[in-house]
Scaffold this motif. Structure first.
Motif, PDB file in Angstrom:
ATOM      1  N   UNK A  14       0.845  -1.191   0.000  1.00 18.02           N
ATOM      2  CA  UNK A  14       0.000   0.000   0.000  1.00 18.02           C
ATOM      3  C   UNK A  14       0.881   1.242   0.000  1.00 18.02           C
ATOM      4  N   UNK A  15       0.425   2.258  -0.743  1.00 19.48           N
ATOM      5  CA  UNK A  15       1.144   3.518  -0.780  1.00 19.48           C
ATOM      6  C   UNK A  15       0.959   4.260   0.539  1.00 19.48           C
ATOM      7  N   UNK A  16       1.969   5.054   0.878  1.00 18.26           N
ATOM      8  CA  UNK A  16       1.890   5.922   2.048  1.00 18.26           C
ATOM      9  C   UNK A  16       0.989   7.098   1.718  1.00 18.26           C
ATOM     10  N   UNK A  17       0.302   7.627   2.707  1.00 19.14           N
ATOM     11  CA  UNK A  17      -0.564   8.787   2.502  1.00 19.14           C
ATOM     12  C   UNK A  17       0.238  10.051   2.808  1.00 19.14           C
ATOM     13  N   UNK A  18       0.320  10.927   1.810  1.00 16.82           N
ATOM     14  CA  UNK A  18       1.003  12.216   1.967  1.00 16.82           C
ATOM     15  C   UNK A  18      -0.045  13.301   2.174  1.00 16.82           C
ATOM     16  N   UNK A  19       0.341  14.381   2.846  1.00 15.61           N
ATOM     17  CA  UNK A  19      -0.607  15.482   2.976  1.00 15.61           C
ATOM     18  C   UNK A  19      -0.762  16.169   1.614  1.00 15.61           C
ATOM     19  N   UNK A  20      -1.868  16.876   1.436  1.00 18.99           N
ATOM     20  CA  UNK A  20      -2.207  17.475   0.139  1.00 18.99           C
ATOM     21  C   UNK A  20      -1.135  18.456  -0.342  1.00 18.99           C
ATOM     22  N   UNK A  21      -0.570  19.230   0.571  1.00 20.35           N
ATOM     23  CA  UNK A  21       0.438  20.221   0.186  1.00 20.35           C
ATOM     24  C   UNK A  21       1.719  19.556  -0.343  1.00 20.35           C
ATOM     25  N   UNK A  22       2.104  18.458   0.268  1.00 19.39           N
ATOM     26  CA  UNK A  22       3.276  17.727  -0.217  1.00 19.39           C
ATOM     27  C   UNK A  22       3.014  17.214  -1.627  1.00 19.39           C
ATOM     28  N   UNK A  23       1.861  16.610  -1.811  1.00 19.95           N
ATOM     29  CA  UNK A  23       1.516  16.066  -3.132  1.00 19.95           C
ATOM     30  C   UNK A  23       1.450  17.188  -4.176  1.00 19.95           C
ATOM     31  N   UNK A  24       0.873  18.311  -3.787  1.00 19.39           N
ATOM     32  CA  UNK A  24       0.781  19.456  -4.692  1.00 19.39           C
ATOM     33  C   UNK A  24       2.176  19.964  -5.067  1.00 19.39           C
ATOM     34  N   UNK A  25       3.057  20.079  -4.082  1.00 19.63           N
ATOM     35  CA  UNK A  25       4.414  20.549  -4.343  1.00 19.63           C
ATOM     36  C   UNK A  25       5.194  19.624  -5.260  1.00 19.63           C
TER      37      UNK A  25
END
Length: 151
Positions: free
Chosen positions: A50-61
């Motif tokens: 399973x993939x780790x869950x990143x916060x939205x800002x990290x993913x956006x960056x």
């Protein structure tokens, strides 16, 4: 020397600003661990595939970093210093808005810290070959992020 000092300061900022908390592993949990090598000393892994869950800002960056690199390559640009500055803005955004904790946070650092190193090379190195290699390495790290993280 200037690069090493800048990296040391960035790492200190990351550690202080990320609000890291200790991660406790349930010893009765049966975990499959897949590991890939990002550098000589770091390893990125999945738990139970399973993939780790990143916060939205990290993913956006990271997504913006990927877009910046794609535009750079598509337009056949050669100003690596500007590319490095633009990518640094995104890593700064990620670090400033870090809200991840525990093992997902630790796993993010496996890709984020080497990204900072490669971006430093883009910004400060004069050798075009070293810059191209740094850009290739950065693309691999971004690819690894998308393979191992989700929102």
């Amino acid at each position: 020397m200037k690069t090493k000092f800048a990296i040391l300061i960035l790492l200190s900022v990351i550690i202080i600003s990320c609000k890291s908390e200790p991660y406790k592993v349930n010893s009765s949990q049966d975990s499959d661990v897949e590991s890939i090598s990002i550098s000589d000393t770091l390893s990125l892994k999945l738990i139970d595939n399973k993939k780790w869950v990143a916060n939205a800002e990290t993913h956006e960056g990271i997504t913006k970093m990927d877009s910046i690199i794609s535009a750079f390559k598509t337009d056949n640009r050669s100003d690596y210093k500007t590319l490095g500055k633009n990518l640094s803005k995104q890593t700064g955004y990620i670090i400033k808005h870090c809200s991840m904790k525990g093992e997902p946070h630790d796993q993010l650092h496996v890709v984020l810290i080497p990204m900072l190193d490669e971006i430093s090379i883009l910004r400060e190195e004069d050798s075009v070959e070293k810059r191209k290699l740094a850009l290739d390495n950065l693309e691999q790290l971004i690819s690894a992020y998308f393979k191992y993280f989700k929102v």
